[in-house]
Design an enzyme around this catalytic site. Sequence first.
Site, PDB file in Angstrom:
ATOM      1  N   LYS A  50      -6.101   8.893  -9.337  1.00 59.47           N
ATOM      2  CA  LYS A  50      -5.019   8.385  -8.693  1.00 59.47           C
ATOM      3  C   LYS A  50      -4.000   7.860  -9.720  1.00 59.47           C
ATOM      4  O   LYS A  50      -4.532   6.830 -10.465  1.00 59.47           O
ATOM      5  CB  LYS A  50      -5.243   7.442  -7.639  1.00 59.47           C
TER       6      LYS A  50
HETATM    7  O1  G3P Z   1      -3.984   4.522   0.525  1.00 62.42           O
HETATM    8  C1  G3P Z   1      -2.894   3.659   0.185  1.00 62.42           C
HETATM    9  C2  G3P Z   1      -2.932   2.752   1.122  1.00 62.42           C
HETATM   10  O2  G3P Z   1      -4.150   2.149   1.325  1.00 62.42           O
HETATM   11  C3  G3P Z   1      -1.918   1.677   1.335  1.00 62.42           C
HETATM   12  O3  G3P Z   1      -1.925   0.996   2.635  1.00 62.42           O
HETATM   13  O4  G3P Z   1      -1.528  -0.657   4.423  1.00 62.42           O
HETATM   14  O5  G3P Z   1      -1.849  -1.238   1.964  1.00 62.42           O
HETATM   15  O6  G3P Z   1       0.096  -0.099   2.927  1.00 62.42           O
HETATM   16  P1  G3P Z   1      -1.239  -0.356   2.822  1.00 62.42           P
END
Ligand code: G3P
Length: 221
Positions: A83
């Site tokens: 990533k």
């Molecule tokens: O895969 C990326 C994701 O985990 C981000 O999620 O909820 O932190 O915006 P969030």
Amino acid sequence: MQIFLDTAEVDDIRTYAAWGVIDGVTTNPSLIAKSGRVFEEVIAEICEIVDGPISAEVTALDAEGMVAQAEPLAAIHPNVTIKVPLIPEGLKATKVLSGRGIKTNVTLCFSLNQAVLAAKAGATFVSPFIGRLDDRGERGMELIEEIVHAYEQYPEFHTQVLVASVRNADHVRQAALAGADIATIPPKIMDKMVKHDLTDSGLAAFLADWESAKTAEGVAL
Ligand code: G3P
């Protein structure tokens, strides 16, 4: 549509992998930090549980550093997917890694133009973060619709659209309707996806009918 789990908690991964519906796993530095475990060990353990792409994120900010971090991670297991952030250095690293046959997931994508660049760099996956756009009052799902539509116009693009920053079950529903390749889903949202009150009440009624038929005179079940 593929379903990835968005977590670094191996117990959760075991639980949902047992459902037979998990195609891969995504992690990020925040999720790894939350697990409180050694990065490489967690990634290796996840690779033993799920047979599919497992994203492990680099933290260097220059392409050379990203590639240097990526090599030992990719050596952990053939399913490890590197990533990288959607910045110019990340695009450079993506180009190098894809040229070496290493899968990449270009993350922190917030616009169609960024997604076009990720595809041009040869990314295996691009991760638009829809929840974080919603947080700002924008419509995250609109970005997914745009990327899916734009990629369809160009057969030379092979990058898969991986819907990330999923915050609720309706995001998954909309991702499926938009034709996204993958949604990466936090464990608690898996529980919300499977649940329906009519399933529960219907099942209870079936079982009650079955019990009363069993006990009714002359009925042999
Ligand atoms: O895969 C990326 C994701 O985990 C981000 O999620 O909820 O932190 O915006 P969030």
